[in-house]
Design an enzyme around this catalytic site. Sequence first.
Site, PDB file in Angstrom:
ATOM      1  N   SER A 215       5.983 -21.916  42.989  1.00 56.61           N
ATOM      2  CA  SER A 215       4.907 -21.157  42.346  1.00 56.61           C
ATOM      3  C   SER A 215       5.420 -20.441  41.097  1.00 56.61           C
ATOM      4  CB  SER A 215       4.331 -20.130  43.329  1.00 56.61           C
ATOM      5  OG  SER A 215       5.368 -19.316  43.840  1.00 56.61           O
TER       6      SER A 215
ATOM      7  N   ASN B   9       6.445 -11.749  52.262  1.00 55.60           N
ATOM      8  CA  ASN B   9       5.016 -11.615  52.550  1.00 55.60           C
ATOM      9  C   ASN B   9       4.458 -10.254  52.116  1.00 55.60           C
ATOM     10  OD1 ASN B   9       5.394 -14.102  53.616  1.00 55.60           O
ATOM     11  ND2 ASN B   9       5.062 -13.527  55.761  1.00 55.60           N
TER      12      ASN B   9
ATOM     13  N   LYS C 228     -23.500 -26.396   8.748  1.00 57.02           N
ATOM     14  CA  LYS C 228     -23.491 -25.731  10.056  1.00 57.02           C
ATOM     15  C   LYS C 228     -22.654 -24.453  10.114  1.00 57.02           C
ATOM     16  CE  LYS C 228     -25.077 -26.873  13.458  1.00 57.02           C
ATOM     17  NZ  LYS C 228     -24.728 -27.884  14.443  1.00 57.02           N
TER      18      LYS C 228
ATOM     19  N   ASN D 240     -21.759 -22.321  13.508  1.00 59.18           N
ATOM     20  CA  ASN D 240     -22.019 -22.377  14.947  1.00 59.18           C
ATOM     21  C   ASN D 240     -21.573 -21.118  15.687  1.00 59.18           C
ATOM     22  OD1 ASN D 240     -23.029 -24.999  14.657  1.00 59.18           O
ATOM     23  ND2 ASN D 240     -20.972 -25.873  14.825  1.00 59.18           N
TER      24      ASN D 240
ATOM     25  N   GLU E 291     -20.892 -19.115  22.686  1.00 59.00           N
ATOM     26  CA  GLU E 291     -20.961 -20.305  23.554  1.00 59.00           C
ATOM     27  C   GLU E 291     -19.773 -20.379  24.504  1.00 59.00           C
ATOM     28  OE1 GLU E 291     -23.126 -23.785  21.063  1.00 59.00           O
ATOM     29  OE2 GLU E 291     -21.353 -22.949  20.116  1.00 59.00           O
TER      30      GLU E 291
ATOM     31  N   LYS F 150      -3.100 -16.962  43.398  1.00 62.39           N
ATOM     32  CA  LYS F 150      -2.673 -16.341  42.140  1.00 62.39           C
ATOM     33  C   LYS F 150      -3.304 -16.936  40.888  1.00 62.39           C
ATOM     34  CE  LYS F 150       1.346 -15.016  44.405  1.00 62.39           C
ATOM     35  NZ  LYS F 150       0.715 -15.770  45.501  1.00 62.39           N
TER      36      LYS F 150
HETATM   37  N1  ARG Z   1       5.272 -17.436  46.773  1.00 57.77           N
HETATM   38  C1  ARG Z   1       4.741 -16.943  47.986  1.00 57.77           C
HETATM   39  C2  ARG Z   1       3.260 -16.590  47.842  1.00 57.77           C
HETATM   40  O1  ARG Z   1       2.837 -16.463  46.762  1.00 57.77           O
HETATM   41  C3  ARG Z   1       5.514 -15.736  48.424  1.00 57.77           C
HETATM   42  C4  ARG Z   1       5.489 -15.493  49.874  1.00 57.77           C
HETATM   43  C5  ARG Z   1       6.210 -16.561  50.565  1.00 57.77           C
HETATM   44  N2  ARG Z   1       6.270 -16.329  51.959  1.00 57.77           N
HETATM   45  C6  ARG Z   1       6.568 -17.302  52.830  1.00 57.77           C
HETATM   46  N3  ARG Z   1       6.589 -16.988  54.062  1.00 57.77           N
HETATM   47  N4  ARG Z   1       6.790 -18.524  52.443  1.00 57.77           N
HETATM   48  O2  ARG Z   1       2.545 -16.459  48.793  1.00 57.77           O
END
Ligand code: ARG
Length: 475
Positions: free
Chosen positions: A25, A112, A285, A287, A292, A327
């Site tokens: 990510s 987490n 034109k 615009n 828009e 996200k």
């Molecule tokens: N990149 C993860 C997210 O956005 C962070 C948390 C990851 N936790 C895990 N148990 N894999 O959720």
Amino acid sequence: MGTKKPWSGRFKEATDALVESFTASIQFDRMLYQYDIRGSIAHCRMLKKQKIIAPAEAAGIIAGLKEIEQEIEQGKLAFTARLEDVHMHIESRLIQKIGPTGGKLHTARSRNDQVALDVSLYLRDAVIDAIRLLDRLQETLLSMAEKHIAVSMPGFTHLQHAQPVLFSHHLMAYYEMFTRDRERMESCFARVNRMPLGAAALAGTPYPIDREYVAQLLGYPRVTANSIDSVSDRDTLIEFCSAGAVAMMHLSRFSEELIIWSSPEFQFVELPDSFCTGSSIMPQKKNPDVAELIRGKTGRVYGNLMALLTIMKALPLSYNRDLQEDKEALFDTVETLKGCLAVFTALLPKVKINEQQMEKAAHQGFTTATDLADYLAAHGIPFRDAHEITGRIVASCISSGKTLEDLTLAELRKFSSTIAADALSFVTVEHSINSRAAIGGTARQTVKIAIKTARAELKKQRRFIATAAPSWHRG
Ligand code: ARG
């Protein structure tokens, strides 16, 4: 070595490269780096205060984190899918810089609750930014409503001329909408403003942590109450995206009106050259692309809300990796909403209002027909019959090419002997507007009071930013 997985102890095989890039990510959560570092520093100070780590260790960690922040700002930290996300990049760089002590930062914490904190910090900023931008838009609308208080226009229903209204009254309709958008943001802020760190993976942590202290360091008035909830819900993101979707809907309707009003058929307004674009083939034109695009971007903001709701639907407690998908939807909503509010607020004061054209249109389309029917009803004719008589008068005007205001008393009396000389003033645009004087109506005096009241309310609303917003965001 720097890219060794923190969970490698349990694994016999290396992660498949396909899985590494699939689960990463970092491409988007790098946006969170400042929040991740700010949260980590607060966490580290708490670990030190609680004697979970030694003061010298904390000092080394904090200095390292600050350096990493600089490195990221200067584009010196290389991002790689092998390190998955922003949290692991920062931690692994820390260990690389200060040695094994860096590994103590993650004591009493999990990614987490770490990501929950990062997003909460990010969202607090986003909400305050959105409120500030809405504030500027509200201010702009009030100034415009004050400036054009003399101008009437046709009010529309079904996009047909309905009844005359003040242009300022129309503007103040949008003012009300954006005021509610602001209220929604303020209400959302109260729920975002709870500190989730300390939930750890999901159950809390056996270390003697002090969550209140972390909250205090980060400017949160309180901590979240349940560790499972803290790591597993994303309802505040949904709330923001919902409030954002409604605000975009309002911006989109206003944009649509500017598009229609600037067409040669309407000519109510002229958009500034600096906010328009031309055509690559048709030289004539000009615009309304900005309006828009705002209308168009509303679609993606709605989509983001739907995506979040769908990600959350039927997810069992507590954390699931699905949550990583929150996200991009959130970031895109924040960026799109802020961008649209900023550009729309910059555009509005530059729009040239063709007052004469609006006035002219206010007199067209029999906008005071209801007033004539009301006049007859006030003189004892049942409203249904009054409606019928007025309809016949309008039909005859259509065939003779006249407006209601053109008709003489003698001409009017052909349709009903109840009509007396005072009816002539009754069917004027000015009278129609000023007769609607109850609160919420379009009478000029009423609208002036509405603008004044709104100004006073706006001043009060500003206290929210001054008090509720965390001190590090006061600017
Ligand atoms: N990149 C993860 C997210 O956005 C962070 C948390 C990851 N936790 C895990 N148990 N894999 O959720």
